[in-house]
Design a protein around this motif. Structure first.
Motif, PDB file in Angstrom:
ATOM      1  N   ALA A 290      54.175  40.684  21.308  1.00 34.27           N
ATOM      2  CA  ALA A 290      53.899  41.166  19.958  1.00 34.27           C
ATOM      3  C   ALA A 290      52.394  41.274  19.774  1.00 34.27           C
ATOM      4  O   ALA A 290      51.618  40.761  20.590  1.00 34.27           O
ATOM      5  N   VAL A 291      51.981  41.947  18.697  1.00 29.83           N
ATOM      6  CA  VAL A 291      50.559  42.000  18.367  1.00 29.83           C
ATOM      7  C   VAL A 291      50.148  40.670  17.757  1.00 29.83           C
ATOM      8  O   VAL A 291      50.966  39.931  17.199  1.00 29.83           O
ATOM      9  N   CYS A 292      48.871  40.373  17.827  1.00 30.92           N
ATOM     10  CA  CYS A 292      48.349  39.174  17.184  1.00 30.92           C
ATOM     11  C   CYS A 292      48.299  39.400  15.668  1.00 30.92           C
ATOM     12  O   CYS A 292      47.909  40.484  15.211  1.00 30.92           O
ATOM     13  N   PRO A 293      48.714  38.414  14.865  1.00 35.04           N
ATOM     14  CA  PRO A 293      48.634  38.562  13.411  1.00 35.04           C
ATOM     15  C   PRO A 293      47.215  38.789  12.904  1.00 35.04           C
ATOM     16  O   PRO A 293      47.018  39.358  11.828  1.00 35.04           O
ATOM     17  N   ASN A 294      46.236  38.356  13.697  1.00 34.54           N
ATOM     18  CA  ASN A 294      44.832  38.567  13.361  1.00 34.54           C
ATOM     19  C   ASN A 294      44.440  39.978  13.781  1.00 34.54           C
ATOM     20  O   ASN A 294      44.373  40.281  14.967  1.00 34.54           O
ATOM     21  N   ALA A 295      44.168  40.853  12.821  1.00 33.76           N
ATOM     22  CA  ALA A 295      43.906  42.266  13.105  1.00 33.76           C
ATOM     23  C   ALA A 295      42.695  42.476  13.998  1.00 33.76           C
ATOM     24  O   ALA A 295      42.588  43.507  14.661  1.00 33.76           O
ATOM     25  N   SER A 296      41.783  41.521  14.031  1.00 33.17           N
ATOM     26  CA  SER A 296      40.581  41.677  14.856  1.00 33.17           C
ATOM     27  C   SER A 296      40.753  41.139  16.272  1.00 33.17           C
ATOM     28  O   SER A 296      39.837  41.195  17.082  1.00 33.17           O
ATOM     29  N   CYS A 297      41.947  40.630  16.572  1.00 29.96           N
ATOM     30  CA  CYS A 297      42.246  40.109  17.911  1.00 29.96           C
ATOM     31  C   CYS A 297      43.227  41.047  18.602  1.00 29.96           C
ATOM     32  O   CYS A 297      44.250  41.407  18.032  1.00 29.96           O
ATOM     33  N   ASP A 298      42.909  41.461  19.830  1.00 26.60           N
ATOM     34  CA  ASP A 298      43.773  42.412  20.542  1.00 26.60           C
ATOM     35  C   ASP A 298      44.656  41.729  21.589  1.00 26.60           C
ATOM     36  O   ASP A 298      45.219  42.388  22.460  1.00 26.60           O
ATOM     37  N   ALA A 299      44.790  40.418  21.513  1.00 27.46           N
ATOM     38  CA  ALA A 299      45.587  39.689  22.505  1.00 27.46           C
ATOM     39  C   ALA A 299      47.063  40.005  22.355  1.00 27.46           C
ATOM     40  O   ALA A 299      47.547  40.347  21.269  1.00 27.46           O
ATOM     41  N   SER A 300      47.785  39.882  23.459  1.00 29.11           N
ATOM     42  CA  SER A 300      49.244  39.974  23.419  1.00 29.11           C
ATOM     43  C   SER A 300      49.790  38.584  23.113  1.00 29.11           C
ATOM     44  O   SER A 300      49.333  37.590  23.678  1.00 29.11           O
ATOM     45  N   VAL A 301      50.775  38.529  22.225  1.00 27.65           N
ATOM     46  CA  VAL A 301      51.268  37.252  21.728  1.00 27.65           C
ATOM     47  C   VAL A 301      52.709  37.037  22.144  1.00 27.65           C
ATOM     48  O   VAL A 301      53.559  37.919  21.965  1.00 27.65           O
ATOM     49  N   ASN A 302      52.971  35.865  22.693  1.00 28.02           N
ATOM     50  CA  ASN A 302      54.337  35.442  22.991  1.00 28.02           C
ATOM     51  C   ASN A 302      54.987  35.028  21.678  1.00 28.02           C
ATOM     52  O   ASN A 302      54.593  34.036  21.058  1.00 28.02           O
ATOM     53  N   ILE A 303      55.980  35.788  21.239  1.00 30.45           N
ATOM     54  CA  ILE A 303      56.567  35.578  19.928  1.00 30.45           C
ATOM     55  C   ILE A 303      57.256  34.216  19.816  1.00 30.45           C
ATOM     56  O   ILE A 303      57.488  33.714  18.700  1.00 30.45           O
ATOM     57  N   GLU A 304      57.557  33.588  20.926  1.00 32.23           N
ATOM     58  CA  GLU A 304      58.232  32.285  20.892  1.00 32.23           C
ATOM     59  C   GLU A 304      57.264  31.139  20.613  1.00 32.23           C
ATOM     60  O   GLU A 304      57.687  30.029  20.288  1.00 32.23           O
ATOM     61  N   LEU A 305      55.957  31.406  20.754  1.00 32.01           N
ATOM     62  CA  LEU A 305      54.963  30.361  20.508  1.00 32.01           C
ATOM     63  C   LEU A 305      54.573  30.336  19.036  1.00 32.01           C
ATOM     64  O   LEU A 305      54.801  31.292  18.289  1.00 32.01           O
ATOM     65  N   ALA A 306      53.934  29.256  18.641  1.00 32.55           N
ATOM     66  CA  ALA A 306      53.579  29.083  17.225  1.00 32.55           C
ATOM     67  C   ALA A 306      52.323  29.846  16.840  1.00 32.55           C
ATOM     68  O   ALA A 306      52.136  30.169  15.663  1.00 32.55           O
ATOM     69  N   LYS A 307      51.476  30.139  17.845  1.00 36.18           N
ATOM     70  CA  LYS A 307      50.223  30.805  17.512  1.00 36.18           C
ATOM     71  C   LYS A 307      49.699  31.593  18.699  1.00 36.18           C
ATOM     72  O   LYS A 307      50.151  31.419  19.839  1.00 36.18           O
ATOM     73  N   CYS A 308      48.730  32.452  18.397  1.00 40.67           N
ATOM     74  CA  CYS A 308      48.063  33.241  19.436  1.00 40.67           C
ATOM     75  C   CYS A 308      47.234  32.315  20.312  1.00 40.67           C
ATOM     76  O   CYS A 308      46.494  31.456  19.801  1.00 40.67           O
ATOM     77  N   GLN A 309      47.344  32.471  21.611  1.00 42.93           N
ATOM     78  CA  GLN A 309      46.627  31.608  22.548  1.00 42.93           C
ATOM     79  C   GLN A 309      45.143  31.944  22.638  1.00 42.93           C
ATOM     80  O   GLN A 309      44.373  31.171  23.201  1.00 42.93           O
ATOM     81  N   GLN A 310      44.758  33.071  22.055  1.00 44.86           N
ATOM     82  CA  GLN A 310      43.348  33.471  22.136  1.00 44.86           C
ATOM     83  C   GLN A 310      42.572  33.112  20.864  1.00 44.86           C
ATOM     84  O   GLN A 310      41.441  32.619  20.943  1.00 44.86           O
TER      85      GLN A 310
END
Length: 464
Positions: A290-310
């Motif tokens: 999924a996209v990161c909820p933070n619009a300024s972060c372009d990391a790919s997010v594992n939707i099963e985790l609680a937060k973006c790892q970046q």
């Protein structure tokens, strides 16, 4: 006659026998094998528009005057095909006007080849290394215990018995017993190739003996391409020497998750892939990100985790719900468009994916691919260019930089840009296409000679 020969041309992109013996470095783009098929069958959907011998598309075909089932582009092709076709011709005539299933006709041709000396034929992958049809794996035990395969084989056996049996005596002597037929069938389904045209569309099924030595990897170091019914293998990485135990091609579509790829390989080829891409858990996460909820972060997010790892942005329950709904909707929509992609459906999917699926999510990439082809089919060139540009990163990541599909994508973009009079970008994309396709197909392939180079000349001429 040998069915396969190691390419011996005096071109820098081919491998000589001397080099093979000395085990010199093999450069990317080297053609390490050229091979004619042991047996092949044009798909029935093309039998009135392509030559049954050379597989070329023709404006006016010549039907066989006896069976009226197969067609040829000219008398020369008809004569070349006759040594084998004369044996199947009465069988095809007998079942007219029915269309013979492609797998049944292929089995018929294999039976006839083996009946008329094919058992002794060898396909060479080096000067001395070769394989015969009986050397191919049959996976007899797996097929015997596979209900779907057994049911398919039983239906094919019924078709063959109807085709080949003597209408007067009721004899079916050249149809092998079910045990032998199962071993032939097994070799076909686990060693068969789809012959592809210049646009990478499957137009025929074939068995090649020599190239069957190659194993699968989801990170291949070689690719198989076709010119007519002839198969060529080019390496897409520099290799220290030619070691066929370390030559890998891909048996399947790489634009799938590790779970899907493994399921395809297990179902069709009866093995579990343990290549580095399939056993890497990060691969699955990236392909379904999924996209990161933070619009300024372009990391790919594992939707099963609680937060973006970046950036530590939280994955909200709302985002997780939206992600699951959109993934299900996308997969269902793409599944319904396997035969024909509809631009309006693709646009709905892409709109829903925006802000939820990562740009490199494989389902987003698949949607872009479908939208690109749909836009071309309806002549919406501006839309096609936009989809194609967005598609490039995903295609390069999942197919690999040196893949024919990536080269063809660049070529299609260049062709559209030429039509749209954007000559500078047309030249750029056609150059990228030439770089890739020269490696995967060879400089002398008709795709480059007849299509790509004329487009390049036209684009450069228009720039001046």
């Amino acid at each position: 006659m040998l069915q396969a020969v190691v390419a011996m041309e005096s071109l820098p992109t081919s491998l000589t026998t001397k080099e093979s013996k000395e085990c010199l470095t093999i450069k990317r783009g080297t053609r390490i094998l050229s091979e004619k098929p042991f047996a092949y069958v044009l798909k029935s959907q093309y039998r009135l528009e392509r030559c049954d011998n050379c597989l070329e598309a023709v404006q006016k075909v010549r039907k066989c005057s006896n069976c009226r089932y197969v067609s040829y582009c000219n008398r020369t092709c008809q004569q070349q095909a006759w040594p084998l076709h004369k044996h199947e011709c009465p069988f095809l005539k007998r079942v007219q006007p029915r269309i013979v299933p492609d797998a049944a006709r292929m089995l018929c041709r294999l039976i006839l080849r083996l009946e008329h000396g094919g058992d002794l034929e060898r396909g060479y992958y080096t000067e001395h290394g070769s394989r015969k049809f009986r050397d191919l794996m049959s996976h007899y035990a797996e097929i015997k215990n596979d209900p779907k395969r057994r049911e398919h084989l039983e239906s094919l056996h019924a078709v063959l018995t109807d085709m080949i049996s003597d209408s007067n005596s009721g004899s079916s002597s050249i149809v092998p017993n079910i045990t032998e037929l199962m071993s032939i069938y097994g070799r076909l389904i686990t060693n068969g190739f789809n012959i592809l045209d210049a646009e990478m569309n499957s137009i025929a099924t074939a068995i090649y003996l020599g190239v069957s030595i190659t194993d699968h990897s989801c990170q291949p170091n070689a690719v198989a391409t076709f010119e007519g019914n002839e198969l060529h293998v080019h390496v897409i990485e520099d290799l220290p020497c030619l070691d066929w135990s370390k030559i890998y091609i891909s048996y399947i579509d790489l634009l799938n998750t590790p779970e899907q790829r493994r399921a395809d390989l297990r179902e069709h080829y009866y093995f579990l892939c343990v290549c580095s891409k399939c056993i890497d858990p990060q691969e699955m996460h990236e392909m379904t990100a999924a996209v990161c909820p933070n619009a300024s972060c372009d990391a790919s997010v594992n939707i099963e985790l609680a937060k973006c790892q970046q950036c530590d942005a939280s994955v909200t329950p709302q985002l997780r719900t939206a992600y699951n709904d959109i993934m299900a909707f996308t997969q269902s929509s793409l599944d319904s468009m396997k035969e024909v992609a509809y631009l309006d459906v693709c646009n709905v999917c892409l709109e829903k994916q925006r802000g939820v699926l990562h740009p490199l999510n494989v389902w987003h990439v698949k949607t872009l691919d479908a939208a690109f082809e749909a836009a071309i089919n309806v002549g919406k060139w501006t839309d096609a260019l936009a989809f194609g540009q967005q598609l490039l990163p995903g295609f390069g990541k999942y197919h690999g930089a040196w893949n024919p599909l990536v080269g063809l994508l660049y070529m299609k973009l260049g062709k559209i840009q030429l039509y749209e009079r954007n000559y500078k970008l047309a030249v750029h994309h056609l150059q990228e296409a030439q770089c890739i396709l020269s490696v995967t197909h060879g400089h002398d392939h008709r795709l480059l000679v007849d299509q790509l180079r004329p487009l390049m000349l036209q684009a450069r001429h228009e720039m001046t």
